[in-house]
Design a protein around this motif. Structure first.
Motif, short mmCIF file in Angstrom:
data_model
loop_
_atom_site.label_atom_id
_atom_site.label_comp_id
_atom_site.label_asym_id
_atom_site.label_seq_id
_atom_site.Cartn_x
_atom_site.Cartn_y
_atom_site.Cartn_z
N MET A 283 0.80 -1.23 -0.01
CA MET A 283 -0.05 0.08 -0.04
C MET A 283 0.86 1.18 0.00
O MET A 283 0.51 2.18 -0.84
N GLU A 284 1.88 1.26 0.77
CA GLU A 284 2.78 2.34 0.83
C GLU A 284 3.66 2.72 -0.36
O GLU A 284 3.80 3.71 -0.82
N SER A 285 3.87 1.56 -1.08
CA SER A 285 4.63 1.72 -2.17
C SER A 285 3.88 2.16 -3.53
O SER A 285 4.63 2.94 -4.57
N ARG A 286 2.47 2.10 -3.44
CA ARG A 286 1.75 2.37 -4.61
C ARG A 286 1.47 3.91 -4.52
O ARG A 286 0.85 4.28 -5.64
N GLY A 287 1.49 4.52 -3.42
CA GLY A 287 1.21 6.15 -3.43
C GLY A 287 -0.25 6.18 -3.54
O GLY A 287 -1.05 5.28 -3.64
N PRO A 288 -0.60 7.44 -3.85
CA PRO A 288 -2.20 7.73 -4.11
C PRO A 288 -2.70 6.78 -5.18
O PRO A 288 -2.07 6.58 -6.10
N MET A 289 -4.06 6.59 -5.05
CA MET A 289 -4.67 5.74 -5.89
C MET A 289 -6.18 6.41 -6.06
O MET A 289 -6.70 7.01 -5.41
N ARG A 290 -6.66 6.20 -7.24
CA ARG A 290 -8.07 6.87 -7.48
C ARG A 290 -9.27 6.27 -6.68
O ARG A 290 -9.14 4.95 -6.46
N LEU A 291 -10.07 7.07 -6.31
CA LEU A 291 -11.24 6.56 -5.43
C LEU A 291 -11.91 5.53 -6.13
O LEU A 291 -12.48 4.65 -5.57
N SER A 292 -12.02 5.74 -7.67
CA SER A 292 -12.79 5.00 -8.26
C SER A 292 -12.25 3.47 -8.11
O SER A 292 -13.07 2.41 -8.06
N GLU A 293 -10.66 3.29 -8.24
CA GLU A 293 -10.18 2.00 -8.38
C GLU A 293 -10.53 1.34 -6.78
O GLU A 293 -10.73 0.11 -6.88
N VAL A 294 -10.31 2.24 -5.71
CA VAL A 294 -10.72 1.57 -4.46
C VAL A 294 -12.02 1.07 -4.50
O VAL A 294 -12.40 0.00 -3.89
N LEU A 295 -13.09 1.94 -4.66
CA LEU A 295 -14.37 1.54 -4.44
C LEU A 295 -14.68 0.14 -5.44
O LEU A 295 -15.46 -0.69 -5.00
N GLU A 296 -14.18 0.03 -6.57
CA GLU A 296 -14.24 -1.03 -7.26
C GLU A 296 -13.78 -2.19 -6.65
O GLU A 296 -14.51 -3.31 -6.79
N SER A 297 -12.67 -2.04 -6.15
CA SER A 297 -12.16 -3.22 -5.51
C SER A 297 -12.92 -3.60 -4.05
O SER A 297 -12.97 -4.82 -4.09
N GLN A 298 -13.49 -2.72 -3.60
CA GLN A 298 -14.28 -3.07 -2.35
C GLN A 298 -15.62 -3.66 -2.89
O GLN A 298 -15.98 -4.57 -2.13
N LYS A 299 -16.01 -3.34 -4.12
CA LYS A 299 -17.19 -3.93 -4.57
C LYS A 299 -16.98 -5.59 -4.76
O LYS A 299 -17.68 -6.43 -4.54
N VAL A 300 -15.85 -5.59 -5.39
CA VAL A 300 -15.33 -7.17 -5.79
C VAL A 300 -15.28 -7.83 -4.26
O VAL A 300 -15.54 -9.05 -4.18
N VAL A 301 -14.58 -7.33 -3.15
CA VAL A 301 -14.63 -7.87 -1.96
C VAL A 301 -15.70 -8.33 -1.33
O VAL A 301 -16.08 -9.46 -0.71
N ILE A 302 -16.95 -7.19 -1.45
CA ILE A 302 -18.36 -7.70 -1.08
C ILE A 302 -18.94 -8.78 -1.78
O ILE A 302 -19.76 -9.58 -1.22
N GLY A 303 -18.68 -8.65 -3.04
CA GLY A 303 -19.17 -9.86 -3.82
C GLY A 303 -18.58 -11.08 -3.46
O GLY A 303 -19.35 -12.31 -3.44
N ILE A 304 -17.44 -11.17 -3.17
CA ILE A 304 -16.68 -12.43 -2.84
C ILE A 304 -17.32 -12.89 -1.60
O ILE A 304 -17.65 -14.07 -1.37
N ALA A 305 -17.58 -11.95 -0.45
CA ALA A 305 -18.02 -12.15 0.90
C ALA A 305 -19.61 -12.69 0.67
O ALA A 305 -19.93 -13.77 1.40
N ARG A 306 -20.40 -11.99 -0.35
CA ARG A 306 -21.59 -12.66 -0.36
C ARG A 306 -21.62 -13.96 -1.10
O ARG A 306 -22.56 -14.97 -0.55
N GLY A 307 -20.94 -14.35 -1.86
CA GLY A 307 -20.60 -15.69 -2.49
C GLY A 307 -20.07 -16.63 -1.53
O GLY A 307 -21.06 -17.74 -1.42
N LEU A 308 -19.54 -16.19 -0.61
CA LEU A 308 -19.05 -17.18 0.52
C LEU A 308 -20.18 -17.55 1.42
O LEU A 308 -20.28 -18.32 1.89
N ALA A 309 -20.75 -16.44 1.64
CA ALA A 309 -21.76 -16.52 2.67
C ALA A 309 -22.93 -17.35 1.96
O ALA A 309 -23.89 -18.01 2.58
N LYS A 310 -23.41 -17.24 0.70
CA LYS A 310 -24.42 -18.15 -0.15
C LYS A 310 -24.01 -19.59 0.07
O LYS A 310 -25.15 -20.35 0.36
N ASP A 311 -22.91 -19.90 -0.02
CA ASP A 311 -22.66 -21.29 -0.06
C ASP A 311 -22.28 -21.71 1.33
O ASP A 311 -21.77 -23.01 1.54
#
Length: 321
Positions: A280-308
Motif C-alpha cells: 500500500m505504501e509503495s503504490r502511493g495515491p490511488m484513484r477513489l474509483s479504483e478503491v471503490l471497485e475493489s471494495q465491491k469485488v470484496v463484497i461480492g466475494i463475501a456474499r458468494g462465500l456466505a451463500k454457499d
C-alpha cells in the motif's frame, strides 16, 4: 405520573410518542406496591433533574419559530424556517405509530400492493420488516419491489392513505400539507430486508430477481457495504481474506480508516500483513474509483462465500428451535 392529577397526567402523555406511552403505561402498572421511602427517593431525584434542565434541553422549534416570526414577519419567517428546520421523522401518517405490526398487516392485507407498499414505506425499517413477514409470502416480493420503486408522494396521496386508515381504525389524523414527501427507494427496501430474518431474505430476494433483476441487485448492494465486513468475527473474516487476491485487497484497504485496516490485517499472519502494508505504501495515491471497485469485488466475494455457507455473515434476527 401516578402521583399527579388525571388532567396533568393526560397533558404529559400527549407530549410523548407511542412507544414512550406504551413503556410508561407498562411501568405504571408495575409500581402499585412501592414504599413511601421509594416514592420520596423518586421525587427527590426528579426535582434534582428538573432543576438541572434548561429550556435548551427541550424541543427548540416553538421558541425558534416564535422568535423568527416576531423578528421577520410570518412570510419571511416561513421562508427561512423552510430552509433551516431539520426534517421531520419519516412517518407522515401518525396513526401508524399507534398500531403494532399485526394490526398494520391486517389493515393492508386486502389492499392493492401499491397501497401496502406506501404504508410499509412510512414505517420504521424494523416494523416494516415485521409487517412484510406477516403478509402472505406470495405478495412479499411484489411489495418490496414497489417500495424500492417509490418516489415523491403528493400530500393528496398521503391524505388519501390517512383517510383510508382512519376509516378502518376509527381514528382521525391531522393534515399533512406542504410539498411532496419522498418515500421508499432501494435504500429503504434494503433497510427492510436488513431488519428481516435471514429466511425471509433467502425467500424474497430470488423471487425479486425474477421480477426486476436491476432493482434486486440495487437492493443487495445497498444492503451490504464494505464496513459491514467488520461485523464478521475473526475466523470468518480470515476465511474471506484468504479468498481475496492480494492486489484486490491492497486496493480495497487503501481508502479505509486505519482502524478498519488494522482489523483486516489483524486476521492475517504478521508476514502477510506486513506485505500488504508495504504494498500500500509503495503504490502511493490511488484513484477513489479504483478503491471503490475493489471494495465491491470484496463484497461480492463475501456474499458468494456466505451463500454457499463458507462464512457466516450477520443479518436479521433468526428464529431458533
Amino acid at each position: 405520573m401516578m402521583l399527579v392529577g388525571d388532567e396533568e397526567a393526560a397533558a404529559i402523555l400527549q407530549k410523548l410518542d407511542p412507544e414512550e406511552v406504551r413503556l410508561l403505561g407498562k411501568a405504571m402498572f408495575a409500581v402499585a406496591d412501592v414504599s413511601e421511602h421509594e416514592v420520596e427517593d423518586v421525587l427527590d431525584d426528579f426535582v434534582g433533574h428538573a432543576r438541572a434542565r434548561t429550556d435548551i434541553g427541550f424541543d427548540p422549534r416553538p421558541k425558534i419559530e416564535g422568535m423568527m416570526t416576531r423578528a421577520l414577519g410570518q412570510d419571511k419567517a416561513d421562508s427561512v424556517l423552510a430552509r433551516i428546520t431539520p426534517p421531520e421523522a419519516q412517518c407522515q401518517i401518525d396513526l401508524l405509530d399507534w398500531l403494532d405490526a399485526n394490526e398494520i398487516a391486517n389493515l393492508i392485507e386486502e389492499e392493492h400492493p401499491q397501497v401496502a407498499a406506501l404504508i410499509i414505506a412510512n414505517l420504521d425499517a424494523g416494523v416494516a420488516a415485521q409487517v412484510l413477514e406477516i403478509l402472505p409470502e406470495a405478495i412479499q416480493p411484489d411489495i418490496l419491489h414497489r417500495v424500492a420503486k417509490l418516489g415523491p408522494i403528493t400530500p393528496e396521496a398521503v391524505e388519501t392513505l390517512k383517510a383510508m386508515l382512519s376509516s378502518r381504525v376509527g381514528n382521525g389524523g391531522g393534515g399533512s400539507g406542504g410539498a411532496a414527501v419522498q418515500l421508499g427507494g432501494t435504500k429503504e427496501a434494503a433497510k427492510i430486508m436488513q431488519s428481516a430474518r435471514k429466511a425471509t431474505e433467502a425467500r424474497v430476494m430470488p423471487k425479486l430477481h425474477k421480477i426486476d433483476k436491476d432493482v434486486a441487485k440495487a437492493i443487495e448492494e445497498a444492503m451490504f457495504v464494505f464496513d459491514n465486513l467488520l461485523d464478521l468475527d475473526d475466523k470468518n473474516l480470515g476465511v474471506l481474506i484468504r479468498n481475496i487476491d492480494s492486489d484486490t485487497l491492497v486496493r480495497a484497504l487503501k481508502g479505509v480508516d486505519e482502524s478498519v485496516r488494522t482489523r483486516f490485517l489483524g486476521c492475517m499472519s504478521s508476514r502477510a500483513a506486513d506485505g500488504i502494508r508495504d504494498e500500500m505504501e509503495s503504490r502511493g495515491p490511488m484513484r477513489l474509483s479504483e478503491v471503490l471497485e475493489s471494495q465491491k469485488v470484496v463484497i461480492g466475494i463475501a456474499r458468494g462465500l456466505a451463500k454457499d455457507g463458507t462464512i457466516i455473515m450477520g443479518g436479521g434476527e433468526d428464529d431458533y428451535v
